[in-house]
Design an enzyme around this catalytic site. Structure first.
Site, short mmCIF file in Angstrom:
data_model
loop_
_atom_site.label_atom_id
_atom_site.label_comp_id
_atom_site.label_asym_id
_atom_site.label_seq_id
_atom_site.Cartn_x
_atom_site.Cartn_y
_atom_site.Cartn_z
N ALA A 69 -9.55 -2.14 -0.92
CA ALA A 69 -10.40 -2.67 0.16
C ALA A 69 -9.52 -3.04 1.35
CB ALA A 69 -11.13 -3.91 -0.34
N GLY A 108 -9.61 -1.50 -4.98
CA GLY A 108 -10.76 -0.65 -4.70
C GLY A 108 -10.40 0.82 -4.71
N GLU A 111 -10.61 1.80 -8.13
CA GLU A 111 -12.03 1.76 -8.53
C GLU A 111 -12.77 3.02 -8.07
OE1 GLU A 111 -12.48 -2.29 -6.87
OE2 GLU A 111 -13.42 -2.77 -8.78
N GLU A 131 -6.15 -7.37 -7.64
CA GLU A 131 -6.99 -8.31 -6.89
C GLU A 131 -6.66 -9.76 -7.22
OE1 GLU A 131 -8.02 -5.47 -8.17
OE2 GLU A 131 -9.55 -4.53 -6.90
N1 3HC Z 1 -5.89 -3.74 3.48
C1 3HC Z 1 -5.43 -3.82 4.75
N2 3HC Z 1 -4.14 -3.65 5.08
C2 3HC Z 1 -3.28 -3.35 4.10
C3 3HC Z 1 -3.68 -3.26 2.75
C4 3HC Z 1 -5.05 -3.47 2.46
N3 3HC Z 1 -5.53 -3.38 1.21
N4 3HC Z 1 -2.60 -2.97 2.00
C5 3HC Z 1 -1.55 -2.88 2.85
N5 3HC Z 1 -1.96 -3.12 4.11
C6 3HC Z 1 -1.14 -3.07 5.34
C7 3HC Z 1 -0.04 -4.11 5.35
O1 3HC Z 1 -0.51 -5.32 5.86
C8 3HC Z 1 0.97 -3.45 6.26
O2 3HC Z 1 0.53 -3.63 7.58
P1 3HC Z 1 1.56 -3.77 8.80
O3 3HC Z 1 2.37 -2.52 8.79
O4 3HC Z 1 0.70 -3.96 9.99
O5 3HC Z 1 2.39 -5.00 8.48
C9 3HC Z 1 0.84 -1.97 5.92
O6 3HC Z 1 -0.45 -1.83 5.31
C10 3HC Z 1 1.87 -1.44 4.95
O7 3HC Z 1 1.91 -2.30 3.83
P2 3HC Z 1 3.29 -2.78 3.18
O8 3HC Z 1 4.22 -3.22 4.24
O9 3HC Z 1 2.93 -3.72 2.09
O10 3HC Z 1 3.80 -1.38 2.60
P3 3HC Z 1 4.50 -1.06 1.21
O11 3HC Z 1 4.72 0.40 1.22
O12 3HC Z 1 5.64 -1.98 0.98
O13 3HC Z 1 3.41 -1.41 0.07
C11 3HC Z 1 1.25 -1.40 -1.00
C12 3HC Z 1 2.21 -0.71 0.00
C13 3HC Z 1 1.83 -1.36 -2.41
C14 3HC Z 1 -0.05 -0.66 -0.96
C15 3HC Z 1 1.07 -2.88 -0.59
O14 3HC Z 1 0.75 -2.95 0.79
C16 3HC Z 1 -0.01 -3.61 -1.34
O15 3HC Z 1 0.23 -4.10 -2.41
N6 3HC Z 1 -1.21 -3.71 -0.73
C17 3HC Z 1 -2.31 -4.48 -1.27
C18 3HC Z 1 -2.96 -3.78 -2.44
C19 3HC Z 1 -4.10 -4.62 -2.97
O16 3HC Z 1 -3.96 -5.77 -3.26
N7 3HC Z 1 -5.26 -3.99 -3.10
C20 3HC Z 1 -6.44 -4.66 -3.55
C21 3HC Z 1 -7.25 -5.08 -2.37
S1 3HC Z 1 -8.65 -6.04 -2.82
C22 3HC Z 1 -9.78 -4.91 -3.32
O17 3HC Z 1 -9.53 -3.75 -3.34
C23 3HC Z 1 -11.11 -5.48 -3.70
C24 3HC Z 1 -11.95 -4.50 -4.42
O18 3HC Z 1 -11.86 -4.71 -5.78
C25 3HC Z 1 -13.38 -4.61 -4.02
#
Ligand code: 3HC
Ligand code: NAI
Length: 706
Positions: A69, A108, A111, A131
């Protein structure tokens, strides 16, 4: 290759023969924002409607399949279609849908993949439902589909830990159907789709799978509850995850989804979600500092550490772990032998625990050289000084560095409090000096304060940030002042704790209140762990310059005078019989506290945990605001990251400044004004806090001010 049919700018579709390739192209990580969701839904409708489409391939453009997400949308009004609807459309497709996973397939994103009928992974894929790290639970069917695919235990463990699985592990766990050696998702994905079509593989919906032995699964989930509650330490979402999995076992699929959605919304509304997502973005923003963006780092291929005590050895290990050769300089042969032993014992402990092989230990120690001769560090790229906390000793070391180091070498000090501008000004290469303030144990603690003196060259700052990245530290830019960001603020809230102590709260009540808030330890436990003598030395050093009108609590001095320095001496504020690591309350300490109160004529009052925390946090936030206003911290978020990464501040509260925003700045200011009635000198409201309240703004408005 068929013609591209634009579905939206972030989701494109193209017919490859009879396979509709649906590409998510939303850099940097293909997060599932509203436009992506709309595009995916439209693509699925197109696939159903178009008789030329026999199967669908979902693929991510760029470095990832999909990181989940778009977490920037959380907390804002939802925009249709929501992700569960998109997942339902994918799973409900009458034509086989295949997802090809490379890079991140998280949250997501996974998912979406679990809703597809088949999943192919490339070796570099990482899969997970993280999450929980954001105060959430998988809210688009992850809690219902993952247990059906990989079993209740493995799915629950993955969701509770938030850990990512590599492709091979995901294959073994049943999350993906096939793994192919390829780096080209589209080609690999198309190959797999053709293979499936040739075998007339049917539509296969995860929702139709049954969970084996539901009774055993329910019993296991029941057992996990107590353990999870203990580990979660006040976190809200882990127990909700267990509830969702229970629903997956007990309820029909659609009812399970409804339950998951309701619990997801509870998590979404929780302040923990806001705190954890703030921490996520703050850790990524904190590296964006003007110098690191403007200048190129100097190359760092080797480093020197001066001093092989607690910090020097820890810093050396951090560098060795990153593969950097380290030369350590000590005063004499005996000290260098001790310095080497300090480094070696870290690895010996890992070998003893079976977490490192002896061969790996030898390989890493081969990168280490000990010496008493500065000539041996003439060619290193960066030096970190970690000798005694004494400005004259440090200046003498820097004179040597000025004399021997090659031009362009970065010269860093690990001082906790001393004036780095003065150290820099004492040598000819003022522009090459910087503070690299590690935290103890330096090879473990994530925080690295990068303390920038007035005359530091921008590329020296950029080099420090690049080094932090290599060492896997969380760097925070700080300006020069007594204690920089962290220790300066710590000194103030520690004082608030000392006032509470003298006014009537016991050290054990204060520590319990602070733990109740979510810190791992209270301030008196921390003193005992670090060694009471360290703070005592600082207090003695500052005695001459202390404002005679300022309130000074002598209780800690009375304890130190008895030689009670904490864990290392068996007693401090607590008793540690027989080397115990968890302290016991000490009646003699309480007697000392009583005697000091009596001496000052204080009639002890009682404080509730809430009253304790209001003072503790108000002191922290007020000083934090001063640190921001003075430019010691670039933004409030830098204060937040400092405390979460280095001071055990509960991550789910985002950091002290985020906590203040969530509590409401007018309330925090009103508290400070009330406390100021008793002690106006200590409780002087920060002008920045007053200004923000007057303007109806919060700290976060300064984070985004650009
Ligand atoms: N949403 C929005 N922005 C995101 C994002 C997300 N899910 N994941 C990463 N970004 C952004 C970061 O803020 C960063 O932005 P910036 O360049 O402006 O600072 C850019 O993407 C790159 O991210 P990283 O610097 O973290 O890059 P890495 O390559 O080191 O890592 C990653 C990539 C492993 C994907 C890491 O960013 C990460 O762990 N992201 C979050 C993943 C996550 O928690 N997903 C679950 C979201 S909640 C969800 O999905 C709910 C659902 O169940 C309904
Ligand atoms: P320590 O006393 O454990 O180690 C200091 C080492 O420096 C000793 O091994 C000593 O032999 C060596 N040394 C002294 N003078 C020297 C010289 N002229 N040349 C070469 N070596 C010399 O001290 P510790 O705790 O490692 O602290 C070092 C520095 O790190 C201090 O500036 C301290 O303020 C800072 N610091 C300490 C933290 C802690 O928690 N201990 C945390 C963060 C910073």
């Amino acid at each position: 290759m068929g013609a591209a049919i634009p579905a939206s700018s972030v989701v494109t579709t193209a017919l490859h023969g009879d396979v509709l390739v649906v590409t998510i192209d939303n850099p940097p990580v293909n997060a599932l924002g509203a436009a992506v969701r709309q595009g995916l839904l439209a693509a699925m409708q197109q696939a159903q409607a178009d008789a030329a489409v026999a199967a669908v391939l979902l693929v991510g453009a760029g470095k990832a399949f999909n990181a989940g997400a778009d977490i920037r949308e959380f907390g804002k009004p939802p925009v249709a279609p929501l992700l569960p609807e998109v997942c339902r459309a994918i799973e409900g497709s009458s034509k086989p849908v295949v997802a090809v996973l490379h890079g991140a397939a998280l949250g997501g994103g996974l998912e979406v993949a679990l809703s597809a009928h088949y999943r192919l992974a490339l070796p570099a894929a990482t899969l997970g439902l993280p999450e929980v790290n954001l105060g959430l639970l998988p809210g688009s069917g992850g809690t219902q589909r993952a247990p059906r695919l990989m079993g209740v235990q493995a799915a629950t463990a993955m969701m509770l830990s938030g850990q990512h699985l590599k492709a091979q592990a995901a294959l073994q766990a049943g999350l993906v159907d096939k793994l192919v050696e390829s780096t080209v998702p589209l080609a690999a994905g198309l190959g797999y789709v053709r293979e499936l079509m040739a075998a007339q593989a049917p539509v296969r919906r995860t929702r139709d799978l049954t969970i084996s032995d539901p009774q055993a699964a329910l019993a296991w989930l029941e057992e996990q509850k107590a353990e999870t509650a203990k580990k979660a330490r006040g976190l809200f979402s882990p127990l909700k995850i267990i509830e969702c999995v229970r629903a997956a076992v007990q309820l029909p699929f659609d009812d399970g989804l409804t339950r998951e959605r309701a619990l997801f919304m509870e998590c979404l509304d929780s302040p923990q979600r806001a705190g954890l997502i703030h921490a996520f973005f703050a850790e990524r923003e904190v590296v964006k500092v003007p110098e690191a963006q403007a200048a190129q780092p100097r190359p760092v291929a080797s480093i020197a550490v001066i001093g092989g005590g607690t910090m020097g050895a820890g810093i050396a290990v951090a560098a060795l772990d990153a593969g950097l050769p380290v030369t350590m300089i000590e005063r004499d042969a005996e000290s260098i032998a001790r310095g080497r032993a300090n480094v070696e014992k870290v690895y010996t402990a890992l070998v003893a625990k079976g977490r490192m092989t002896e061969a790996a230990q030898s390989a890493v120690m081969a990168l280490y050289t000990g010496s008493t001769d500065y000539a041996d560090i003439a060619q290193v790229d960066l030096v970190i000084e970690a000798v005694f906390e004494d400005i004259e000793v440090k200046k003498a070391v820097f004179r040597e560095l000025d004399r021997v180091c090659k031009p362009g070498a970065v010269l860093a000090t690990n001082t906790s409090y001393l004036d780095i501008d003065a150290i820099a000004a004492s040598i000819s290469r003022t522009q090459d000096v910087i503070g690299l303030h590690f935290f103890s144990p330096a090879n473990i603690m994530k925080l690295l304060e990068i303390v920038v003196p007035a005359k530091a060259a921008p590329e020296v700052v950029a080099t420090a940030f690049e080094l932090a990245r290599k060492l896997k530290k969380v760097p925070v830019r700080a300006g020069v002042c007594d204690g920089f960001i962290g220790n300066r603020i710590l000194a103030v809230y520690k004082q608030a704790a000392d006032y509470l102590l003298e006014d009537g709260a016991s050290p054990y009540e204060i520590d319990a209140a602070v733990r109740g808030f979510g810190f791992a330890m209270g301030p008196f436990q921390v003193t005992d762990l670090a060694g009471g003598d360290i703070g005592w030395a600082t207090r003695k050093r500052r005695a001459a310059t202390r404002d005679p009108k300022a309130r000074y609590v002598e209780i800690a001095d009375r304890i130190c005078e008895r030689g009670w320095f904490g864990q290392k001496t068996g007693r401090g504020f607590y008793l540690y019989p027989d080397g115990a690591r968890v302290g016991q309350p000490d009646p003699e300490v309480l007697a000392i506290v009583d005697a000091e109160r009596a001496k000052k004529g204080v009639t002890p009052r009682s404080f509730s945990a809430d009253e304790i925390m209001r003072r503790y946090m108000a002191a922290m936030v007020n000083e934090g605001a001063k640190v921001v206003a003075e430019g010691i911290a670039l933004r409030p978020l830098d204060v937040d990251v400092t405390f979460v990464a280095g001071y055990g501040f509960p991550r789910h509260r985002g950091g002290p400044m985020k906590w203040a925003d969530m509590t409401g700045l007018p309330k925090v200011l009103a508290d400070i004004r009330e406390f100021a009635k008793e002690d106006p000198l200590f409780w002087q409201p920060a002008p920045l806090l007053e200004k923000l309240v007057a303007e109806g703004r919060n700290f976060d408005s300064l984070n985004t001010a650009g």
